[in-house]
Scaffold this active site. Structure first.
Site, PDB file in Angstrom:
ATOM      1  CG  HIS A  36      64.532  61.119 140.457  1.00 50.44           C
ATOM      2  ND1 HIS A  36      63.926  61.931 141.385  1.00 50.44           N
ATOM      3  CD2 HIS A  36      64.477  59.861 140.957  1.00 50.44           C
ATOM      4  CE1 HIS A  36      63.541  61.197 142.417  1.00 50.44           C
ATOM      5  NE2 HIS A  36      63.856  59.937 142.183  1.00 50.44           N
ATOM      6  CG  ASP A  37      60.370  61.777 141.227  1.00 51.65           C
ATOM      7  OD1 ASP A  37      60.156  60.840 140.437  1.00 51.65           O
ATOM      8  OD2 ASP A  37      60.339  61.644 142.462  1.00 51.65           O
ATOM      9  CE  LYS A 123      61.587  57.529 142.651  1.00 52.02           C
ATOM     10  NZ  LYS A 123      61.455  58.806 143.312  1.00 52.02           N
TER      11      LYS A 123
END
Length: 291
Positions: A36-37, A123
C-alpha cells in the site's frame, strides 16, 4: 495542509495488547498481498535511515519475494502526480494538492519495484478498493484473503482492511510491515483492526503460514514447485538460487538433471534432458516445463 514530518519510532511487536477477535487461518491459495502506497513521496516524510522504515522495507521485500515464489498475486497501490481538483475532491481539504508529477516522488521504493506479473492500481482514496477493480481482480483470481502492508497504518492500510471486511474478504494487517505518523497512531490502527475488521499478525506469522500451508499444495510444475525441486537437488536454500543463475555452475550434474526430468515428465511435462541442459537457468526452465 500537507503531511507533517514524521519522527522515528520503534516498530510495534505483537504483544498482549493485541487481542484478535478472529482466528482466521492464512491460506496461500486464497491470499493476495497488498503493498500500500510505498511511494518515495510518502516515505520521504520520515528519516528513512531510522526505524520504522528500514524494518518496513525489509519485511515488505520478504513478503513480496515469498508471494512470488508461491504464485500469490501482488498488488501495489500508487497515487498519480498532479491530480486535478476533480480527482482529489475532499482530499485537498485535508492534505493539499498531493504529489507532483515527479518520477522520483511517484515511483515505488527501489527495493520494492513491481515485477511484470504484479498489478499496480491507481490510488484515488484512502481505501485501495475505491474507484479501482481490486474486488473484481480478487474474484477473478478466486481469492478472498488480503494481506496488507505499507503506509500509512491508520489511514489507507486500515481503511483498505475495513472495506475488504465489508466485501467479505478476510483482511490481515501486518503490525511490523506498516508505518504511520506516530507510534500512537500505529497502535491505534492495530487495536481498531484487531477488534473491528481484521486479524493483526506479524510478517513472520504470515511467511510461516504461507510456507506451512503451501508445502502440500505446491504443484510440481508450478514456479514454486520447480524451485523447490531444484533446491532439493542442489541442497541449497531456495532463496539463494536466482532466476538467472547457471544451475550447472551451482553443482547440478547430469545425474541430478535426469532425476528432475523424470519427476517433471511423470507430472505431465514434455520437457527433455536436452531442453534443460541447453539453458540451465530457472528462468528458462519455468517456461519450458510449464509448456
Amino acid at each position: 495542509m500537507t503531511i507533517p514530518r514524521i519522527a522515528s519510532y520503534p516498530m510495534p511487536k505483537m504483544d498482549q495488547s493485541i487481542h484478535n477477535k478472529t482466528d482466521w487461518r492464512i491460506d496461500p491459495q486464497q491470499s493476495v498481498l497488498l503493498v500500500h502506497d510505498m511511494q518515495q513521496y510518502f516515505l520521504d516524510f520520515y528519516d528513512v535511515s531510522q526505524e520504522p522504515i528500514p524494518e518496513l522495507i525489509r519485511h515488505t521485500k520478504m513478503l513480496i519475494e515469498h508471494a512470488h515464489e508461491q504464485d500469490i498475486p501482488v498488488v501495489y497501490t500508487a497515487q498519480l502526480g498532479n491530480q486535478t481538483p476533480e480527482h482529489r475532491q475532499l482530499l485537498t481539504d485535508f492534505w493539499g494538492a498531493g504529489l507532483k508529477d515527479d518520477p522520483v516522488q511517484t515511483k515505488i521504493h527501489d527495493e520494492l519495484t513491481p515485477q511484470p506479473e504484479d498489478t499496480v492500481l491507481t490510488k484515488w482514496r484512502y481505501s485501495a478498493f475505491k474507484f479501482s477493480n481490486l474486488e473484481q481482480l480478487m474474484q477473478e483470481w478466486g481469492r478472498n484473503q488480503l494481506i496488507v502492508c505499507g503506509v500509512y497504518a491508520h489511514i489507507g492500510c486500515l481503511m483498505s482492511a475495513a472495506e475488504a471486511f465489508m466485501l467479505n474478504i478476510k483482511p490481515f494487517l501486518l503490525a511490523d510491515a506498516m508505518a504511520d505518523f506516530s507510534r500512537e497512531e500505529h497502535d491505534l490502527a492495530l487495536k481498531y483492526a484487531s477488534t473491528r475488521c481484521a486479524q493483526v499478525m506479524t510478517t513472520d506469522n504470515v511467511l510461516t503460514a504461507w510456507s506451512n500451508q503451501a508445502e502440500d499444495q505446491i504443484h510440481p510444475l508450478s514456479k514454486a514447485g520447480i524451485l523447490r525441486a531444484v533446491s532439493e537437488q542442489l541442497q541449497l536454500p531456495a532463496e539463494e538460487i536466482q532466476l538467472q543463475d547457471d544451475l550447472l555452475l551451482l553443482g547440478l550434474d547430469s545425474v541430478r538433471l535426469m532425476t528432475l526430468v523424470g519427476v517433471w515428465q511423470a507430472c505431465g511435462s514434455r520437457v527433455s534432458f536436452e531442453d534443460l541442459a541447453e539453458q540451465p537457468t530457472l528462468d528458462a526452465w519455468i517456461g519450458k516445463i510449464a509448456a
